[in-house]
Each structure stands twice: as structure tokens, then as C-alpha cells.
Scaffold this motif. Sequence first.
Motif, PDB file in Angstrom:
ATOM      1  N   THR A  13       0.822  -1.210   0.000  1.00 49.04           N
ATOM      2  CA  THR A  13       0.000   0.000   0.000  1.00 49.04           C
ATOM      3  C   THR A  13       0.855   1.260   0.000  1.00 49.04           C
ATOM      4  N   ARG A  14       1.949   1.260   0.744  1.00 49.65           N
ATOM      5  CA  ARG A  14       2.825   2.439   0.801  1.00 49.65           C
ATOM      6  C   ARG A  14       3.413   2.745  -0.579  1.00 49.65           C
ATOM      7  N   ARG A  65       0.691   4.157  -2.821  1.00 49.85           N
ATOM      8  CA  ARG A  65       0.387   5.547  -2.451  1.00 49.85           C
ATOM      9  C   ARG A  65       1.467   6.489  -2.982  1.00 49.85           C
ATOM     10  N   ARG A  91       1.089   6.883  -6.707  1.00 48.70           N
ATOM     11  CA  ARG A  91      -0.050   7.746  -7.015  1.00 48.70           C
ATOM     12  C   ARG A  91       0.351   9.210  -6.925  1.00 48.70           C
ATOM     13  N   TRP A  92       1.126   9.590  -5.903  1.00 49.28           N
ATOM     14  CA  TRP A  92       1.591  10.977  -5.774  1.00 49.28           C
ATOM     15  C   TRP A  92       2.578  11.336  -6.877  1.00 49.28           C
TER      16      TRP A  92
END
Length: 67
Positions: free
Chosen positions: A34-35, A38, A41-42
Amino acid sequence: MPEGLNSNLNLNEGSPPRVRPVMGEWGPVEVPNTRTKRRQRWYAIAAAVLALAAVVGLGYYMWTLLR
């Protein structure tokens, strides 16, 4: 026993073998956590903003040349 009462935990049952993830001892191998997702995505948002800024900047530069 009726089929509706048993829960089948194999989520890859109907998919072809070429698209199934490689399974390790504790689950799929080489799946991003997940990290990482994320952070990616940024990075994608930042790349889109930079690309938009570059297009707007180039457009402004061309507009000033044509004026």
C-alpha cells in the motif's frame, strides 16, 4: 453439502493461468504494498501537474512570440 454454503477462497479459479499471480508461501509475489502504491499515485499526480505546467509555459511563450 450444497454449493452455496461453502466459501471458495480461491479467487483465481476462473482466470487463465497466464494472468494468475505467482504465489509464494504467504501470498502473491512481487505485488506492491500500500505504501508503494500511495507513493506511485503521488508521483503520477506530480508528473501530470509538471506536464500541464510545461504545456502552459510553452503556450505562453509561443503566444508572446506571436504577439
